[in-house]
Design a protein around this motif. Structure first.
Motif, PDB file in Angstrom:
ATOM      1  N   ASP A 148       0.881  -1.162   0.000  1.00 24.06           N
ATOM      2  CA  ASP A 148       0.000   0.000   0.000  1.00 24.06           C
ATOM      3  C   ASP A 148       0.921   1.215   0.000  1.00 24.06           C
ATOM      4  OD1 ASP A 148      -1.996   1.808   0.226  1.00 24.06           O
ATOM      5  OD2 ASP A 148      -2.750   1.136   2.173  1.00 24.06           O
ATOM      6  N   PRO A 149       1.432   1.641  -1.156  1.00 24.34           N
ATOM      7  CA  PRO A 149       2.570   2.550  -1.239  1.00 24.34           C
ATOM      8  C   PRO A 149       2.411   3.821  -0.411  1.00 24.34           C
ATOM      9  CG  PRO A 149       2.066   1.683  -3.399  1.00 24.34           C
ATOM     10  CD  PRO A 149       0.950   1.245  -2.495  1.00 24.34           C
ATOM     11  N   ALA A 150       3.442   4.091   0.407  1.00 24.42           N
ATOM     12  CA  ALA A 150       3.452   5.278   1.261  1.00 24.42           C
ATOM     13  C   ALA A 150       4.797   5.362   1.956  1.00 24.42           C
ATOM     14  CB  ALA A 150       2.337   5.215   2.298  1.00 24.42           C
ATOM     15  N   ARG A 181      -1.028   5.757   9.431  1.00 23.07           N
ATOM     16  CA  ARG A 181      -2.102   5.893   8.451  1.00 23.07           C
ATOM     17  C   ARG A 181      -3.226   6.770   8.994  1.00 23.07           C
ATOM     18  NH1 ARG A 181      -0.780   3.745   3.277  1.00 23.07           N
ATOM     19  NH2 ARG A 181       0.674   2.014   3.663  1.00 23.07           N
ATOM     20  N   ALA A 182      -3.642   7.724   8.177  1.00 28.60           N
ATOM     21  CA  ALA A 182      -4.843   8.497   8.469  1.00 28.60           C
ATOM     22  C   ALA A 182      -6.064   7.651   8.111  1.00 28.60           C
ATOM     23  CB  ALA A 182      -4.832   9.787   7.661  1.00 28.60           C
ATOM     24  N   PRO A 183      -7.260   8.058   8.535  1.00 33.46           N
ATOM     25  CA  PRO A 183      -8.455   7.287   8.180  1.00 33.46           C
ATOM     26  C   PRO A 183      -8.631   7.073   6.677  1.00 33.46           C
ATOM     27  CG  PRO A 183      -8.974   8.819   9.944  1.00 33.46           C
ATOM     28  CD  PRO A 183      -7.566   9.133   9.508  1.00 33.46           C
ATOM     29  N   ASP A 184      -8.119   7.989   5.846  1.00 39.29           N
ATOM     30  CA  ASP A 184      -8.268   7.826   4.394  1.00 39.29           C
ATOM     31  C   ASP A 184      -7.132   7.019   3.774  1.00 39.29           C
ATOM     32  OD1 ASP A 184      -6.030   9.625   3.718  1.00 39.29           O
ATOM     33  OD2 ASP A 184      -7.351  11.232   4.402  1.00 39.29           O
ATOM     34  N   GLY A 185      -6.166   6.553   4.575  1.00 40.04           N
ATOM     35  CA  GLY A 185      -5.101   5.697   4.069  1.00 40.04           C
ATOM     36  C   GLY A 185      -3.784   6.392   3.825  1.00 40.04           C
ATOM     37  N   ARG A 186      -3.775   7.715   3.711  1.00 42.29           N
ATOM     38  CA  ARG A 186      -2.516   8.432   3.559  1.00 42.29           C
ATOM     39  C   ARG A 186      -1.698   8.336   4.855  1.00 42.29           C
ATOM     40  NH1 ARG A 186      -4.461  14.323   1.951  1.00 42.29           N
ATOM     41  NH2 ARG A 186      -6.128  13.759   3.421  1.00 42.29           N
TER      42      ARG A 186
END
Length: 227
Positions: A148-150, A181-186
């Protein structure tokens, strides 16, 4: 806005650039859109322990709610920090923004099924930064997620003692950013740790500071974008 959450001497950091054909490219190219968030910041150093609620959607001067300490107990340095954070707050707490410091020749040094780690010589970003005169003395390391690229973490450390000013010598410098991770995945900056040891004007010093960002809550009607 993330530069608002650096320790007092380092109130800045940056944005990104693609790195073709690598897991780092995927991490830096991950979707940037999402809502604006309110969040809590905790600051701890030898002089201060504070908790601050941040609402970047508010007008300047109203964005920070200092939960503790009481205003009567604020030091001059803490008052300056609050003023700076309020002025700089725009909701950009995203780890993806570190990419502007990472050159295209970042070197892959290790890899697992889920992560890749790169080393690099930090470079200046497009905008002036409190670290601009220090980057050339540092070595950076970035860990990125592959599935999950980040960006998951960034570290910058001094390789040897250096003199950022004729009257100052830094014996050791270490700056760490951990992401969550934020709730939106970022991924957002979740923890900042800095330790600096050196001397200035014939006096020895040793400084450290720890900050956390947590309790993200999306702001109603903030829409989506790069915040």
């Amino acid at each position: 806005m993330r530069h608002a959450y650096l320790p007092l001497a380092l109130l800045a950091l940056l944005q990104l650039q693609a790195h073709a054909g690598t897991p780092l490219e995927d991490a830096l190219a991950a979707p940037a859109d999402g809502p604006l968030y309110m969040f809590d910041v905790v600051v701890r150093n030898s002089d201060t322990e504070a908790m601050i609620r941040v609402d970047p959607s508010r007008p300047e001067g109203e964005r920070l709610n200092v939960i503790s300490p009481a205003e009567k107990d604020w030091t001059d340095d803490f008052r300056k920090l609050v003023k700076k954070m309020d002025a700089d707050t725009d909701g950009d707490i995203w780890c993806r923004s570190f990419g502007e410091n990472i050159p295209a020749d970042a070197a892959l040094v290790s890899e697992s099924p889920t992560t890749a780690t790169y080393t690099f010589k930090p470079r200046k970003g497009a905008k002036p930064d409190d670290l601009d005169d220090v980057y050339k003395y540092l070595t950076g390391k970035v860990v990125v997620a592959k599935d999950d690229p980040a960006i998951l973490s960034v570290e910058m450390v001094s390789d040897k003692p250096f003199r950022p000013l004729p009257v100052a010598k830094i014996k050791s410098f270490k700056l760490n950013f951990d992401c969550a991770r934020a709730p939106d995945g970022r991924t957002h900056i979740a923890r900042v740790d800095i330790a600096i040891n050196g001397s200035a004007m014939m006096n020895e010093f040793s400084e450290s500071e720890h900050q956390t960002i947590s309790n993200l809550q999306p702001l109603p009607d903030s829409g989506t974008g790069t915040k």
